[in-house]
Motif scaffolding. Structure first.
Motif, PDB file in Angstrom:
ATOM      1  N   HIS A  12       0.614  -1.171   0.042  1.00 22.33           N
ATOM      2  CA  HIS A  12       0.104  -0.107  -0.019  1.00 22.33           C
ATOM      3  C   HIS A  12       0.862   1.191  -0.039  1.00 22.33           C
ATOM      4  N   ASP A  67      -8.284  -2.024 -11.784  1.00 17.78           N
ATOM      5  CA  ASP A  67      -9.542  -1.270 -10.986  1.00 17.78           C
ATOM      6  C   ASP A  67      -8.983  -0.922  -9.464  1.00 17.78           C
ATOM      7  N   HIS A  68      -9.361   0.459  -9.615  1.00 21.05           N
ATOM      8  CA  HIS A  68      -9.213   1.205  -8.348  1.00 21.05           C
ATOM      9  C   HIS A  68      -7.773   1.196  -7.733  1.00 21.05           C
ATOM     10  N   HIS A  69      -6.785   1.699  -8.597  1.00 26.82           N
ATOM     11  CA  HIS A  69      -5.600   2.075  -8.573  1.00 26.82           C
ATOM     12  C   HIS A  69      -4.723   0.680  -7.910  1.00 26.82           C
ATOM     13  N   PHE A  70      -5.219  -0.312  -8.569  1.00 30.51           N
ATOM     14  CA  PHE A  70      -4.298  -1.774  -8.152  1.00 30.51           C
ATOM     15  C   PHE A  70      -3.490  -1.892  -9.420  1.00 30.51           C
ATOM     16  N   ARG A 115       1.589  -6.375  -5.603  1.00 30.07           N
ATOM     17  CA  ARG A 115       0.333  -6.269  -5.938  1.00 30.07           C
ATOM     18  C   ARG A 115      -0.100  -4.707  -5.065  1.00 30.07           C
ATOM     19  N   ARG A 146      -1.767  -1.259  -4.009  1.00 26.91           N
ATOM     20  CA  ARG A 146      -3.075  -0.824  -3.805  1.00 26.91           C
ATOM     21  C   ARG A 146      -2.599   0.791  -3.831  1.00 26.91           C
ATOM     22  N   GLU A 185      -3.562  15.473  -2.807  1.00 29.20           N
ATOM     23  CA  GLU A 185      -4.821  14.717  -3.045  1.00 29.20           C
ATOM     24  C   GLU A 185      -4.868  13.521  -1.942  1.00 29.20           C
ATOM     25  N   GLU A 205     -24.125 -19.626   3.189  1.00 31.09           N
ATOM     26  CA  GLU A 205     -24.449 -18.298   2.529  1.00 31.09           C
ATOM     27  C   GLU A 205     -25.997 -18.149   2.219  1.00 31.09           C
ATOM     28  N   MET A 224      -8.931  -5.554  -9.851  1.00 29.36           N
ATOM     29  CA  MET A 224      -9.599  -6.099  -8.886  1.00 29.36           C
ATOM     30  C   MET A 224     -10.155  -4.794  -8.025  1.00 29.36           C
ATOM     31  N   TYR A 267     -11.647  -2.502  -4.767  1.00 34.10           N
ATOM     32  CA  TYR A 267     -11.109  -2.217  -3.281  1.00 34.10           C
ATOM     33  C   TYR A 267     -12.628  -1.726  -2.683  1.00 34.10           C
ATOM     34  N   PHE A 316     -24.290  -9.059   4.316  1.00 35.87           N
ATOM     35  CA  PHE A 316     -24.609  -8.555   2.811  1.00 35.87           C
ATOM     36  C   PHE A 316     -24.788  -7.149   2.712  1.00 35.87           C
ATOM     37  N   ALA A 319     -13.545   5.846  -6.079  1.00 34.25           N
ATOM     38  CA  ALA A 319     -12.158   5.492  -6.630  1.00 34.25           C
ATOM     39  C   ALA A 319     -12.547   5.335  -8.065  1.00 34.25           C
TER      40      ALA A 319
END
Lengths: 1017, 115
Positions: free
Chosen positions: A174, A255-258, A288, A290, A492, A754, B1, B3, B67, B115
């Motif tokens: 991170h 996605d999402h700054h990964f 990996r 984030r 930011e 589930e 992926m 977040y 959920f 994001a």
């Protein structure tokens, strides 16, 4: 091996290599020498190796073109031993190490003499675009044959045939600001962000950080640029909040700054990771990341010009020439011709002259180039031919001349007589293309900037491109841009802005560049010698023109038809030129034609890195029951059920031979039917359900009734989805008025858990009920067979086993083998059965005690295969085997388990009256008895009514479970057959792939003890 | 992926901790027996497939097992918000910028909710 050759092209001084360290390496079997700090490419050029490969389609000789990730030709197969083979390594990115061994990826039988080369020469139209589609389209069955030969001659590298000896790691990271690229923009951004306190990761793909500054002619704060790089790196590495990752490629922006960073830790040392202090080193790490904010300082790739013969070895990018001279002390030739549309490329000519070699001429496409670098070149006496370009390179295995002609760019034609100049190297530059790959991964289409002659990236919020990646090229501006981007990212991310002043760079006046992509030739594009756009995929300007003529107007279609930008190259050099040519042919502008999409990965990633440690026994978690070690010691064969390792069968030694599965299963089956057997059923899903509304909840999720189930009693339950289809079954026991224990199938445990939660949380939160998975807490052993009660009597004192007080479908609490236990009279075999549940960590002694007492009764452990046979003999279904998501309780004939009159419309009930669920002729579960009792039908085999019907025969159903029953001395099966419940006694046929047709009779699903008396004894 | 911010745990976690469960806000008809076959078929089988804002049901499968709902943009994959069961979305197809008070909240921006 022959003697090492001299490094004829190595300069006596200069470059960033370590001349004190000589390294020996081999390429295509020939031994050469280089220096520490070389790449394989710079070392090959130093040794005067012109041909490094044969091209993919036409098998033309190819040399090194670039100096970095954009290199399209110099793909090599690396590695000495079989296990160390690495395909498709770019020589420009591979650091040289002592003993390196590489071969050309392409070229059969070898790169110097290539049989396929004839093919390319004989006919220019032999492989037009769409060649494969057109030529090998039919018959389809021949494709595999064609492909084998095409692949052999085309050669795309090969995978090692042995296991990878190396280990690879995955790291999760991170950071507040991720900076991709450590050239001037990236270093400035990193400095600005880090000074503000943000956690910063800097990733750079090269052997050394510094990017273009490592071969710059410019001075930063009046000192050589590489000094500023060294000082900045020192400052950054001294900061705790900064992680510097060199040899690390940012390959995918997800996605999402990964962002995935691929760090090569030992590939500059050897082909497999060398040991360090006796320990294995990790070959590569996949970080990996984030990131909070991302600065893309990925720079720009120089665009080559597209002219005839531009693929002959000796054609290089202008910037690459400068890089080889200034960074590696290598001049890749003697006599240079430069063809350019801009001022930047003049550096190559200046560097070449300063290296003491001859610049024959500079062909500048502009009419009046007037920048400072142009003036400097003229002062040095270099001949500048304006309004002209190299229209054709001459030579086969190496450039031997350049034809330079005046051109009319707007009219796309040659407007004067060509002059032929002898030379061995042609450097070209059509400007720069920002490296927008990572930004494209985020799904944003770039914008064309006419003033910068390139696509600049658009990004999702939180990402900023800086420097060359944003089409900013002057060093002073790049540094400013980097500082601004780094500061903005930190702000930011929530940090205070800190003022960072970039180093002073003397301003340089550059003339305006002109837009030149494909250089016109005296002949038309289709008739001129090949003008290559994508060197890796052998796509020519003519190919693109043909594609547009054949109606491919969308650039995405042109790409697929011609293969432009395919493969490991991903269009780094050729894409913009290709789009420009397509635009010219279609009479549109480049922005109208648009770009294709760049996809991860930026450069190829070895599979080992993607896999990381998730291989071998760590590929997937394995779950063991408490008795697992006992099973192992007994020599059990295991079956994977989900992640569980379950004993499949327990083969014994008989007369010195190990039983086959069939023999073991027959013995185990008879032991249960005649004496007593024991099954480790611990893997069954178990859900503890508590709360005042638990009973109400069960009534809603099960098809049958639960209102009156008393404590101490057990009931079988069937579960449907709301579409009325069965998805799991099991027993649920009433432990107390507000307390139940549900069991599920082994594979369905998590799904059912589930399922209960989703209904409770989303539909009926008002119900006061709680669910807990207790699958692992309880070990379950099923003692079953006629002798089961006798055995139980020996191991328990406080449970009354009398058949009338502890009845079938009762459960009792007490001690078994001295351990607190719940004992359930549930039977999945049809025999007298006790399911003993004990706390899992006490289970093994209980199991062993059962055997200590059970041997005299013939207690036999049995596995899942015997369990399947025994349950099928009784017609007990396995959800997921005898059902497949299209089977209702009615289709199963389980009317007794359907609470039609329950007050709440339970899950699945309403759907049973939908027209499709209620119609006649649905597939229904039946038994099948093969006419030949020794036949075991194939599971999945289709069922037809008339085996003589013409193909295609109408399918009436299929076999769901099929076994040989040692008790019945016959094969038997369960199957679903259309309207099967009304077809008892009728014959059906099962045509097999080998031409045999089996006949079977439709019978009841219960093959043994139809009244169910044995389980009640 | 992705977040994903779990509204129950109050933290961003990696997508691999979660399972998607399809379109959110599909209520089971209160009286199934009085539903027409068509209405029941719609409830069972028919789902939206919008280009743009989509409300999805997810579960924090290896976390709190709760959920919850996600408002996600199906083109950019941006997660605009996550909210608990029983709550209503702020960002909708009709109101893509969200309620002003929420959209302007810099804290949620910083945490990457958008994001």
């Amino acid at each position: 091996m022959s003697q090492p050759r001299q490094q004829a092209n190595r300069l006596a001084q200069g470059g960033r290599i370590d001349r004190s360290r000589r390294l020996s390496f081999s390429f295509n079997g020939q031994t050469y020498q280089g220096h520490a700090g070389d790449t394989l490419a710079s070392a090959l050029l130093a040794n005067g190796v012109d041909i490094v490969n044969r091209s993919f389609k036409y098998s033309r000789a190819r040399g090194i073109v670039a100096a970095g990730a954009e290199e399209p030709n110099a793909l090599v197969q690396l590695g000495d031993g079989e296990a160390a083979q690495v395909p498709n390594v770019r020589a420009t990115q591979q650091a040289l190490y002592d003993g390196l061994s590489a071969r050309s990826t392409n070229g059969w039988p070898n790169v110097q003499r290539d049989l396929m080369g004839l093919v390319g020469k004989l006919s220019g139209s032999f492989m037009p675009p769409g060649f494969y589609y057109k030529t090998f389209m039919a018959p389809a069955s021949m494709w595999l044959t064609y492909e084998k030969y095409i692949r052999k001659s085309a050669g795309l590298g090969r995978s090692p045939m042995e296991g990878d000896p190396d280990i690879y790691d995955h790291l999760h990271q991170h950071c507040d600001v991720l900076v991709v690229g450590a050239g001037p923009a990236g270093l400035a951004a990193a400095l600005a962000a880090a000074r503000s306190g943000a956690r910063v990761i800097v990733a750079d793909e090269q052997e050394e950080m510094g990017g273009s500054l490592l071969d710059s002619r410019e001075l930063l704060d009046d000192r050589p640029a590489d000094q500023w790089v060294a000082e900045t790196l020192e400052a950054l590495s001294a900061m705790d909040n900064v992680t510097l990752l060199s040899r690390t490629t940012a390959n995918g922006y997800h996605d999402h700054h990964f962002v995935t960073l691929h760090e090569r830790r030992t590939e500059h040392l050897a082909d497999t990771a060398p040991r360090k202090e006796g320990r294995r080193q990790v070959r590569s790490r996949l970080h990996r990341v984030r990131a909070g904010r991302v600065v893309l300082a990925t720079g720009a790739h120089e665009r080559p010009l597209v002219y005839a013969g531009n693929d002959v070895p000796g054609n290089l990018l202008a910037g690459a020439v400068s890089t080889y001279i200034r960074r590696y002390g290598v001049v890749p030739g003697q006599r240079l011709v430069l063809s350019t549309s801009n001022d930047h490329a003049y550096r190559a000519a200046l560097d070449w002259v300063e290296a003491g070699r001859e610049v024959v001429a500079i062909a500048d496409a502009r009419a009046n180039p007037d920048g400072e670098l142009v003036a400097e070149a003229r002062v040095k006496g270099i001949r500048v031919i304006t309004g002209s370009a190299v229209v054709e390179a001459k030579g086969d295995s190496r450039v031997n001349a350049a034809r330079i002609a005046p051109i009319d760019i707007a009219g796309f034609r040659v407007v004067g007589t060509a002059e032929t100049l002898a030379c061995d190297t042609i450097a070209s530059s059509g400007g720069y293309s920002p490296v927008i790959h990572l930004a494209s991964h985020t799904g944003c289409r770039p914008t064309w900037r006419d003033d910068r002659l390139g696509f600049v990236p658009n990004t999702v919020p939180g990402v900023a491109a800086a420097g060359g990646a944003q089409a900013v090229y002057a060093t002073a501006e790049v540094l400013d841009d980097g500082v601004a981007a780094g500061r903005q990212a930190a702000v930011e991310a929530g940090f205070e802005a800190v003022s960072v002043s970039p180093p002073q760079v003397p301003a340089r006046r550059d003339g305006e560049a002109c837009a030149l992509y494909q250089v016109p030739h005296e002949k038309t594009t289709l008739r001129a010698p090949k003008q290559f756009v994508d060197l890796q995929n052998d796509v020519t300007a003519a190919g693109i023109e043909v594609a547009t003529r054949e109606g491919f107007e969308s650039i995405e279609h042109v790409k697929r038809y011609t293969a432009m930008g395919f493969g490991t190259d991903q269009g780094k050099l050729g894409n913009i030129n290709g789009m420009a040519i397509a635009a010219r042919c279609l009479g549109r502008s480049i922005p109208e034609v648009g770009t294709t999409v760049f996809r991860p990965n930026y450069t190829p990633v070895t599979f080992g890195s993607i896999v990381g440690r998730h291989c071998g026994e760590l590929f997937d978690p394995e779950r063991y029951t408490a008795m697992h070690q006992w099973h192992v010691e007994q020599g059990a064969a295991f079956e994977d059920v989900g992640q569980w390792k379950r004993p499949w069968y327990f083969p014994r030694q008989v007369d010195g031979k190990t039983e086959s599965m069939d023999e073991a299963v027959a013995r185990e089956c008879l032991a249960v039917r005649e004496k007593v057997g024991i099954l480790d059923a611990s893997t069954l899903g178990k859900i503890d359900i508590q709360g005042p509304d638990a009973r109400e909840f069960l009534g809603r999720v099960y098809t049958n009734k639960w209102a009156k189930l008393a404590p101490g009693r057990v009931r079988y339950g069937l579960m449907c989805k709301d579409d009325g289809m069965v998805f799991d079954d099991g027993t649920t026991s009433c432990l107390g008025d507000n307390h139940f224990l549900m069991t599920t199938s082994t594979g369905g445990a998590a799904t059912v858990m589930e399922w209960l939660e989703i209904w409770h949380q989303t539909e009926w939160p008002e119900l006061d009920v709680y669910f807990n998975s207790v699958t692992d807490h309880w070990a379950t052993m099923t003692v079953t067979g006629p002798e089961a009660r006798k055995l139980m009597e020996e191991v328990t004192t406080d449970i009354d086993l009398d058949r009338d007080s502890f009845k079938f479908m009762d459960w009792r609490e007490g001690k078994v083998a001295g351990v607190p236990a719940r004992v359930f009279r549930i039977s999945f075999t049809g025999e007298l059965a006790y399911e003993i549940n004990v706390q899992a960590n006490y289970a093994l002694p209980v199991w062993e005690t059962l055997f200590a007492h059970g041997n005299k009764y013939g207690l036999t452990p049995y596995g899942t295969e015997t369990m399947h046979v025994l349950r099928a003999e009784k017609g007990f279904i396995i959800a997921g085997q005898d059902t497949d998501g299209s089977v209702t309780p009615e289709d199963l004939g389980m009317y007794w388990a359907i609470g039609y009159d329950k007050p709440f419309s339970w899950i699945g009930k309403r759907a049973l009256t939908r027209p499709d669920s209620a119609r006649a002729g649905r597939k229904q579960l039946v038994g099948l008895k093969p006419r030949d009792s020794q036949v075991v039908l194939e599971e999945g085999a289709p069922i037809v009514l008339d085996p003589n019907h013409a193909i295609p025969m109408p399918m009436e159903g299929h076999v769901t479970s099929s076994y040989y029953s040692p008790t019945l001395a016959s094969g038997f099966a369960l199957a679903v057959v259309k309207g099967g419940q009304q077809k008892m006694g009728e014959s059906v046929y099962l045509p097999m792939a080998d031409g045999q047709v089996h006949e079977a009779e439709i019978v009841s699903t219960i093959f043994l003890d139809p009244k169910g008396e044995r389980q009640h004894v | 992926m992705f977040y994903i911010h779990c509204p129950y745990c109050g933290e961003h976690r990696e997508e691999e901790e979660f399972h998607p469960k399809g379109q959110a806000h599909i209520a089971r008809p209160q009286e199934p027996e009085s539903c027409s076959d068509e209405a029941w078929g719609d409830y069972l089988f028919f789902r939206d497939n919008p280009r743009g804002i989509h409300h999805e049901l997810w579960v924090h499968a290896v976390g709190c097992r709760k959920f919850f709902n996600i408002t996600r943009h199906t083109v950019s994959y941006a997660i605009l918000e996550t909210y608990k069961m029983g709550e209503q979305p702020t960002f909708t197809a009709e109101n893509p910028e969200g309620r002003p008070s929420v959209a302007a909240d810099p804290a949620s921006l910083r945490e990457g909710v958008r994001a």
